[in-house]
Design an enzyme around this catalytic site. Structure first.
Site, short mmCIF file in Angstrom:
data_model
loop_
_atom_site.label_atom_id
_atom_site.label_comp_id
_atom_site.label_asym_id
_atom_site.label_seq_id
_atom_site.Cartn_x
_atom_site.Cartn_y
_atom_site.Cartn_z
N GLN A 1 -13.17 -0.83 2.59
CA GLN A 1 -13.91 -2.02 2.19
C GLN A 1 -14.53 -2.65 3.45
OE1 GLN A 1 -12.15 -4.62 -0.71
NE2 GLN A 1 -10.66 -3.07 -1.28
N CYS B 1 0.86 -1.19 0.00
CA CYS B 1 0.00 0.00 0.00
C CYS B 1 0.89 1.24 0.00
CB CYS B 1 -0.89 0.00 1.24
SG CYS B 1 -1.96 1.44 1.40
#
Length: 129
Positions: free
Chosen positions: A97, A79
């Site tokens: 999410q 990330c």
């Protein structure tokens, strides 16, 4: 009352390490322009990191776990938050999410998650606040 707000916070702050795999939504990262690892490999790599983190948390020292987590995130996370030691800052509900949100809000402050699986890849999360 303040006790209800602490058990259901409006926002949490977490560090995370993401391992992408070839089934990830975008199988590329700053570490690797083309990720070809299987999901099993990503999970195995993450398990290894979790065992390092668990051994650093054995003494109940949150500072040490956080330092180790940030160090690992900087080199191991797929990330872009890696350069901030995996820090995603504060976020509220409906920002991440669903599986990631659920895991983040369920952790206690200072607690490490198990593997969390999203369309981005597999994650381990450490809740800071």
């Amino acid at each position: 009352s303040s006790s209800s707000s602490s058990s259901d916070p409006k926002e949490v702050r977490v560090l995370h390490i993401l391992k992408k795999h070839r089934g990830s939504r975008r199988p590329a990262s700053w570490r690797n322009p083309k990720i070809t690892d299987s999901k099993e490999k990503a999970v195995a790599d993450l398990r290894e990191l979790i065992s390092i983190l668990e051994s650093s948390s054995a003494g109940g020292n949150h500072k040490e776990v956080r330092a180790t987590f940030e160090e690992l995130a900087r080199t191991e996370s797929d990330c872009s938050s890696a350069k901030k030691g995996g820090d995603l800052g504060f976020f509220g509900r409906k920002k991440m999410q669903p599986a990631f949100e659920k895991a983040s809000f369920r952790l206690r402050v200072g607690q490490l998650s198990d593997i969390v699986d999203t369309s981005s890849g597999v994650h381990v999360i450490l809740r800071l606040a």
